[in-house]
Scaffold this active site. Structure first.
Site, short mmCIF file in Angstrom:
data_model
loop_
_atom_site.label_atom_id
_atom_site.label_comp_id
_atom_site.label_asym_id
_atom_site.label_seq_id
_atom_site.Cartn_x
_atom_site.Cartn_y
_atom_site.Cartn_z
N ILE A 66 0.80 -1.10 0.04
CA ILE A 66 -0.09 -0.01 -0.06
C ILE A 66 0.85 1.30 -0.03
O ILE A 66 1.58 1.37 0.90
CB ILE A 66 -0.83 0.01 1.23
CG1 ILE A 66 -1.70 -1.21 1.34
CG2 ILE A 66 -1.83 1.18 1.22
CD1 ILE A 66 -2.45 -1.45 2.75
N GLU A 67 0.85 1.89 -1.01
CA GLU A 67 1.84 3.20 -1.29
C GLU A 67 1.25 4.29 -0.74
O GLU A 67 -0.09 4.53 -0.53
CB GLU A 67 2.30 2.94 -2.76
CG GLU A 67 3.03 1.94 -3.14
CD GLU A 67 3.82 1.94 -4.58
OE1 GLU A 67 3.53 2.86 -5.29
OE2 GLU A 67 4.39 0.88 -4.86
N ASN A 68 2.06 5.63 -0.73
CA ASN A 68 1.56 6.65 -0.17
C ASN A 68 2.31 7.79 -0.77
O ASN A 68 3.64 7.82 -1.31
CB ASN A 68 1.84 6.75 1.33
CG ASN A 68 1.16 7.94 1.92
OD1 ASN A 68 1.79 9.10 1.84
ND2 ASN A 68 -0.02 7.71 2.57
N GLU A 92 4.19 -7.93 2.74
CA GLU A 92 4.64 -8.61 4.06
C GLU A 92 4.41 -8.29 5.02
O GLU A 92 3.81 -8.72 5.99
CB GLU A 92 6.44 -9.07 4.04
CG GLU A 92 6.76 -9.93 2.60
CD GLU A 92 7.31 -8.66 1.58
OE1 GLU A 92 6.57 -7.61 1.32
OE2 GLU A 92 8.30 -9.14 1.02
N CYS A 120 11.29 -5.68 6.01
CA CYS A 120 10.44 -6.88 6.14
C CYS A 120 11.09 -8.21 6.62
O CYS A 120 10.55 -8.79 7.49
CB CYS A 120 9.69 -7.32 4.87
SG CYS A 120 8.52 -6.04 4.03
N1 THU Z 1 7.42 -4.15 -1.87
C1 THU Z 1 6.86 -4.95 -1.11
O1 THU Z 1 5.57 -5.05 -0.87
N2 THU Z 1 7.64 -6.02 -0.44
C2 THU Z 1 8.81 -6.44 -0.75
O2 THU Z 1 9.61 -7.03 0.00
C3 THU Z 1 9.79 -5.21 -1.74
C4 THU Z 1 9.05 -4.01 -2.23
C5 THU Z 1 6.68 -2.99 -2.39
C6 THU Z 1 7.02 -1.72 -1.77
C7 THU Z 1 6.57 -0.73 -2.80
O3 THU Z 1 4.99 -0.40 -2.96
C8 THU Z 1 6.92 -1.61 -4.16
O4 THU Z 1 7.18 -2.85 -3.71
C9 THU Z 1 8.36 -1.13 -4.81
O5 THU Z 1 9.17 -0.87 -3.98
#
Ligand code: THU
Length: 140
Positions: A46-48, A58, A97
């Protein structure tokens, strides 16, 4: 962990990519966290717009589990890649993570990195985060 269970977890993780909120990276990650009692907690990234508050798939899964009182885990499946790509590459968990896994998981915790239900690699936590700093360093 038997192969059927691994495939089931990967399948949950794959489905979670549909819920990823990724207007900035367009990189969708899904995770499925298996608790010791057999329950599965899923997560997506979930980005911002402010970038830093972004949460990985994770950690979304861990947050859901821990906030429901679950702290005993067996495995996590992780699937990630560009939102619209037809075939996926392996997506390894970021360092943050891995550190969160280390907080709640023991050496027998399995990390499943998958391209599909048929193409995956498995690791135990110490293989992807050796010599880690964790609760043992602070708790008596
Ligand atoms: N991202 C994850 O959800 N898990 C990871 O272990 C690596 C990166 C996501 C964060 C961000 O929304 C996107 O991947 C690019 O970095």
């Amino acid at each position: 962990m038997n192969e059927q269970k691994i495939k089931e977890l990967i399948s949950y993780a794959l489905n979670m990519r549909a819920f990823s909120y990724t207007p900035y990276s367009h990189f969708n990650v899904g995770a499925a966290l298996l608790a010791a009692d057999g329950n599965v907690f899923t997560g997506c990234n979930i980005e911002n717009a402010s970038y830093t508050p972004t949460i990985c798939a994770e950690r979304t899964a861990f947050s859901k589990a821990v906030s429901e009182g679950v702290r005993d885990f067996k495995a996590i499946a992780i699937v990630g890649g560009p939102k619209d790509s037809e075939s996926l590459d392996y997506c390894f968990p970021c360092g943050v993570c891995r550190q969160v896994m280390s907080e709640f998981c023991k050496d027998d915790f399995m990390v499943i990195i998958a391209k599909s239900v048929d193409e995956y690699k498995t690791f135990y936590l110490p293989e992807i985060l050796p010599e880690r700093f964790g609760p043992k360093d602070l708790l008596c």
